[in-house]
Design a protein around this motif. Sequence first.
Motif, PDB file in Angstrom:
ATOM      1  N   TYR A 127       0.840  -1.190   0.000  1.00  0.00           N
ATOM      2  CA  TYR A 127       0.000   0.000   0.000  1.00  0.00           C
ATOM      3  C   TYR A 127       0.880   1.248   0.000  1.00  0.00           C
ATOM      4  CZ  TYR A 127      -4.260  -2.684   0.935  1.00  0.00           C
ATOM      5  OH  TYR A 127      -5.320  -3.540   0.839  1.00  0.00           O
ATOM      6  N   SER A 146      -4.702  -9.222   0.811  1.00  0.00           N
ATOM      7  CA  SER A 146      -4.692  -8.076  -0.100  1.00  0.00           C
ATOM      8  C   SER A 146      -4.762  -8.458  -1.579  1.00  0.00           C
ATOM      9  CB  SER A 146      -3.446  -7.215   0.153  1.00  0.00           C
ATOM     10  OG  SER A 146      -3.448  -6.702   1.463  1.00  0.00           O
ATOM     11  N   ALA A 152     -10.454  -1.035  -0.166  1.00  0.00           N
ATOM     12  CA  ALA A 152      -9.818  -0.565   1.067  1.00  0.00           C
ATOM     13  C   ALA A 152     -10.103   0.917   1.185  1.00  0.00           C
ATOM     14  CB  ALA A 152      -8.313  -0.833   1.056  1.00  0.00           C
ATOM     15  N   GLU A 168      -9.046  -2.307   5.428  1.00  0.00           N
ATOM     16  CA  GLU A 168      -9.095  -3.270   4.335  1.00  0.00           C
ATOM     17  C   GLU A 168     -10.344  -4.126   4.503  1.00  0.00           C
ATOM     18  OE1 GLU A 168      -5.558  -5.536   2.225  1.00  0.00           O
ATOM     19  OE2 GLU A 168      -6.269  -6.689   3.947  1.00  0.00           O
TER      20      GLU A 168
END
Length: 379
Positions: A127, A146, A152, A168
Amino acid sequence: MARGSMETELMSDPTIKLPDDLLVEIVSRVPYKSTRWRDLVSHPDHREKLPRSTLAGFFYKTHGMGRDGRFPHVYQSVSGNWCPLDASLSFLPECEKLDILDCCNDLLLCRRRTARKKLDHRRTLEYVVCNPATEKWVTFPSTQYSWFVDDARLGFDPAFSSHFHVFELVTVVASNLNYKYDYRIKKVEIYSSKAGGWTHHIVWDNPIEILCLSGGTFFSGVLYLCADNNSVAAVDVESNCRIIPIPTSPDARGVPNVYVSQGQLYLTDHGSSELSIWVLEDSIGENCWTMKLKVSYLQLVGVEYSSAGEHYGVISAHPEHDEIFITVESASGFFSQMKLFSYEMDSKELRFVCDLGWNSRCPYLPYVPLFSESLTDGH
């Protein structure tokens, strides 16, 4: 100090003899980007005198693939060119793919996938939270979910803290790592920039279905998301969650959404014939919403766009004024055009802002620039 050096300093910085209070008044009226002015604005004694937020524009994606095989993102200004920025985010390190997921005040939440290296077929996913105004950014690792998560959200309020949180939203599909179509939210992973890690983990026994294209908003340490069953899910940074019932219109066609304006939480609910806007007064009681606006679609956009009643939507509320932003899809030959309008709720004045083109798509992420060094530990 010698006379010559004093004159030189005054010539290089004519504001040096101005008192801080006067500089604060000046900075509150003009764009700023110098180091001293950023430091002045970010000082706790002066911050309350300045406007907390000014909506500059929207980030959004477009239909169709770019040259790199991804959906390109676009920035559209709604307040002139007082805040120029690099909409391509070229100041970030090169990567194989970059997705803009959310925007909260002046910070963008992105997810970047690095390219494969020679003799190594693995890709990494991380991220990125960046400030386009200062071109500063920080990165942090993704979670085990992820790769399978599409959604998110970012939580950041510079009036209260220089730290941010990332939520998330893990669906049933992602949490079970299977390929069945079940996109209800089963888990929420929460990242804290202050702690420097994923600090909280929520698991719902009864998964919550977050409505498609509902952007949600972060307000006073709580992330609000429109859920199914006519409700709003409120998740705070400590992983506490509550469900707030919402009012709905009889002819509701679009997706309800929540926005922050003037220190209040707004709920918009639009049908084919009318638009309703509510304000959250009490999140605990049953009658927690107060009607702020109810207007027919014809009164809202006029006769010219009266045929587009099922193809309009509220995309944001201005953070400082009684003003909302509306997209209207109108037919133009073979293609349909998406137009952006602003609507003053007090004066009931509709103003055309710009054409977004035929290929713009949700979500439209409002951007509020902040030139202070909010990412002090970043690049």
